[in-house]
Design a protein around this motif. Structure first.
Motif, PDB file in Angstrom:
ATOM      1  N   THR A 240       0.799  -1.231   0.000  1.00  0.00           N
ATOM      2  CA  THR A 240       0.000   0.000   0.000  1.00  0.00           C
ATOM      3  C   THR A 240       0.825   1.272   0.000  1.00  0.00           C
ATOM      4  OG1 THR A 240      -0.124  -0.003   2.423  1.00  0.00           O
ATOM      5  CG2 THR A 240      -1.878  -1.150   1.214  1.00  0.00           C
ATOM      6  N   ARG A 241       2.150   1.148   0.176  1.00  0.00           N
ATOM      7  CA  ARG A 241       2.988   2.344   0.233  1.00  0.00           C
ATOM      8  C   ARG A 241       4.433   1.981  -0.095  1.00  0.00           C
ATOM      9  NH1 ARG A 241       2.788   3.038   6.854  1.00  0.00           N
ATOM     10  NH2 ARG A 241       4.224   1.314   7.342  1.00  0.00           N
ATOM     11  N   CYS A 242       5.191   2.989  -0.455  1.00  0.00           N
ATOM     12  CA  CYS A 242       6.638   2.858  -0.651  1.00  0.00           C
ATOM     13  C   CYS A 242       7.332   3.580   0.501  1.00  0.00           C
ATOM     14  CB  CYS A 242       7.063   3.474  -1.978  1.00  0.00           C
ATOM     15  SG  CYS A 242       6.352   2.652  -3.427  1.00  0.00           S
ATOM     16  N   SER A 243       8.434   3.018   0.998  1.00  0.00           N
ATOM     17  CA  SER A 243       9.108   3.617   2.155  1.00  0.00           C
ATOM     18  C   SER A 243      10.607   3.707   1.915  1.00  0.00           C
ATOM     19  CB  SER A 243       8.814   2.809   3.423  1.00  0.00           C
ATOM     20  OG  SER A 243       9.223   1.460   3.266  1.00  0.00           O
ATOM     21  N   PHE A 267      10.413   7.300   6.100  1.00  0.00           N
ATOM     22  CA  PHE A 267       9.208   7.924   5.569  1.00  0.00           C
ATOM     23  C   PHE A 267       8.539   6.989   4.566  1.00  0.00           C
ATOM     24  CE2 PHE A 267      12.040  11.229   6.960  1.00  0.00           C
ATOM     25  CZ  PHE A 267      11.219  12.150   7.595  1.00  0.00           C
ATOM     26  N   ALA A 268       7.293   7.297   4.271  1.00  0.00           N
ATOM     27  CA  ALA A 268       6.537   6.502   3.303  1.00  0.00           C
ATOM     28  C   ALA A 268       5.573   7.400   2.538  1.00  0.00           C
ATOM     29  CB  ALA A 268       5.769   5.380   4.007  1.00  0.00           C
ATOM     30  N   VAL A 269       5.188   6.942   1.353  1.00  0.00           N
ATOM     31  CA  VAL A 269       4.142   7.614   0.581  1.00  0.00           C
ATOM     32  C   VAL A 269       3.159   6.548   0.109  1.00  0.00           C
ATOM     33  CG1 VAL A 269       5.345   7.473  -1.661  1.00  0.00           C
ATOM     34  CG2 VAL A 269       3.661   9.289  -1.258  1.00  0.00           C
ATOM     35  N   ASP A 270       1.858   6.866   0.180  1.00  0.00           N
ATOM     36  CA  ASP A 270       0.853   5.889  -0.234  1.00  0.00           C
ATOM     37  C   ASP A 270       0.322   6.215  -1.621  1.00  0.00           C
ATOM     38  OD1 ASP A 270      -0.964   8.001   0.038  1.00  0.00           O
ATOM     39  OD2 ASP A 270      -1.661   7.341   2.010  1.00  0.00           O
ATOM     40  N   ARG A 271      -0.670   5.457  -2.054  1.00  0.00           N
ATOM     41  CA  ARG A 271      -1.185   5.621  -3.417  1.00  0.00           C
ATOM     42  C   ARG A 271      -1.912   6.939  -3.633  1.00  0.00           C
ATOM     43  NH1 ARG A 271      -3.642  -0.117  -5.637  1.00  0.00           N
ATOM     44  NH2 ARG A 271      -1.877  -1.470  -5.093  1.00  0.00           N
ATOM     45  N   SER A 272      -2.223   7.624  -2.557  1.00  0.00           N
ATOM     46  CA  SER A 272      -2.819   8.965  -2.679  1.00  0.00           C
ATOM     47  C   SER A 272      -1.746  10.049  -2.615  1.00  0.00           C
ATOM     48  CB  SER A 272      -3.844   9.188  -1.555  1.00  0.00           C
ATOM     49  OG  SER A 272      -4.902   8.249  -1.650  1.00  0.00           O
ATOM     50  N   TRP A 273      -0.482   9.643  -2.633  1.00  0.00           N
ATOM     51  CA  TRP A 273       0.683  10.540  -2.630  1.00  0.00           C
ATOM     52  C   TRP A 273       0.747  11.385  -1.350  1.00  0.00           C
ATOM     53  CZ3 TRP A 273      -2.879  10.843  -6.810  1.00  0.00           C
ATOM     54  CH2 TRP A 273      -2.597   9.936  -7.842  1.00  0.00           C
ATOM     55  N   THR A 274       0.362  10.734  -0.226  1.00  0.00           N
ATOM     56  CA  THR A 274       0.467  11.350   1.079  1.00  0.00           C
ATOM     57  C   THR A 274       1.731  10.831   1.754  1.00  0.00           C
ATOM     58  OG1 THR A 274      -1.936  11.545   1.286  1.00  0.00           O
ATOM     59  CG2 THR A 274      -0.641  11.686   3.309  1.00  0.00           C
ATOM     60  N   LYS A 275       2.627  11.725   2.129  1.00  0.00           N
ATOM     61  CA  LYS A 275       3.884  11.342   2.771  1.00  0.00           C
ATOM     62  C   LYS A 275       3.699  11.361   4.284  1.00  0.00           C
ATOM     63  CE  LYS A 275       8.774  12.668   3.182  1.00  0.00           C
ATOM     64  NZ  LYS A 275       9.847  13.628   2.771  1.00  0.00           N
ATOM     65  N   THR A 276       4.207  10.308   4.952  1.00  0.00           N
ATOM     66  CA  THR A 276       4.127  10.212   6.408  1.00  0.00           C
ATOM     67  C   THR A 276       5.480   9.767   6.948  1.00  0.00           C
ATOM     68  OG1 THR A 276       3.294   7.946   6.241  1.00  0.00           O
ATOM     69  CG2 THR A 276       1.674   9.714   6.484  1.00  0.00           C
TER      70      THR A 276
END
Length: 278
Positions: A240-243, A267-276
């Protein structure tokens, strides 16, 4: 280029340049601007970044347009002859060259088309729809170009995306042709409504069966745009995300020693391009 070659150019959604090459004075002979924009808007919803699309040139070319003859006569690759090293003409439905120069070419060939003669048959609505379906695949080549897909990129993140995609994309798709495989996966996972979930030859390719590859492909443009200038390592593609890990050079103002590389976080980014931050 000869002034006898008719073409009409204007902007459509998100600043894409549509160039149409009919054989008559009516550009709608190869489909109206709205006809092509309808398909494009569906694709743009999957990847809505304005700067990604702005300036992309798409050429829609009637198979009897003298533009194709001009390309052949000048030894240039085109839809009538895409393999210049092979005798005769090898026709193609679509070709991607770059973003803004030649751009993306799509051909609509009338029935009975011959590279050296004019067909007596008009284009049919079905031929227009069939040609429009090739846009999904060719825009996969556009994404590959935009993310510098391939082992020779100077950017660490591009090489990581390439390595991971090559490991995760299904090898039964376009065997031995990694660029074609990426274009087909783009079509199935990020394409228009009629393309989602299947390859160009109508084989099932649902994103749900290849979650890591689909997530990486969807995130790839964001990753290149946002991580190219950072010090990163430990890149991973998940369902669900790239980290990844981020680093920076640290030296307190009072220290005489050489700056030290310090991890600032994962850090990670999900398919909605939200970085966390993890």
């Amino acid at each position: 280029m000869s002034t006898a070659i008719k073409h009409f150019a204007h902007y459509i959604s998100k600043g894409v340049i549509l160039e149409r090459y009919p054989t008559s004075d009516d550009p709608d002979q190869v489909g109206s601007a709205a006809f092509w924009d309808e398909k494009l808007k569906q694709l743009q919803r999957r990847l809505p970044f304005e700067d990604y699309w702005r300036g992309l040139k798409i050429k829609i070319i009637h198979g009897d347009s003298p533009y194709l003859d001009w390309l052949r006569q000048n030894g240039k690759q085109g839809l009538e002859d895409y393999d210049l090293n092979t005798p005769g003409c090898q026709g193609a439905a679509g070709l991607f060259f770059d973003k803004t120069n030649e751009g993306l070419h799509l051909a609509i060939f009338p029935s009975g088309h011959n590279p050296d003669r004019i067909s007596p048959n008009p284009l049919t609505p079905q031929q227009l729809y069939d040609a429009r379906e090739t846009l999904d695949h060719e825009l996969g080549h556009f994404l590959a170009w935009m993310i510098e897909y391939g082992p020779n990129s100077q950017k660490y993140i591009c090489r990581q995306i390439t390595k991971n995609l090559d490991q995760l994309m299904p090898l039964w798709v376009s065997p031995g042709q990694s660029g074609e495989r990426l274009a087909e996966c783009y079509r199935a996972w990020m394409g228009s409504d009629s393309a989602l979930g299947k390859t160009s030859d109508n084989r099932s390719l649902p994103a749900a069966n290849y979650q890591r590859a689909a997530t990486l492909l969807i995130c790839s443009y964001w990753l290149v745009g946002n991580l190219s200038g950072l010090l990163i390592d430990g890149f991973e593609a998940g369902d669900t995300r790239c980290s990844w890990d981020e680093y920076e050079w640290i030296r307190p103002w009072w220290s005489p020693f050489t700056p030290q590389l310090q991890k600032t976080g994962r850090f990670a980014v999900d398919r909605s391009w939200t970085k966390t931050k993890l």
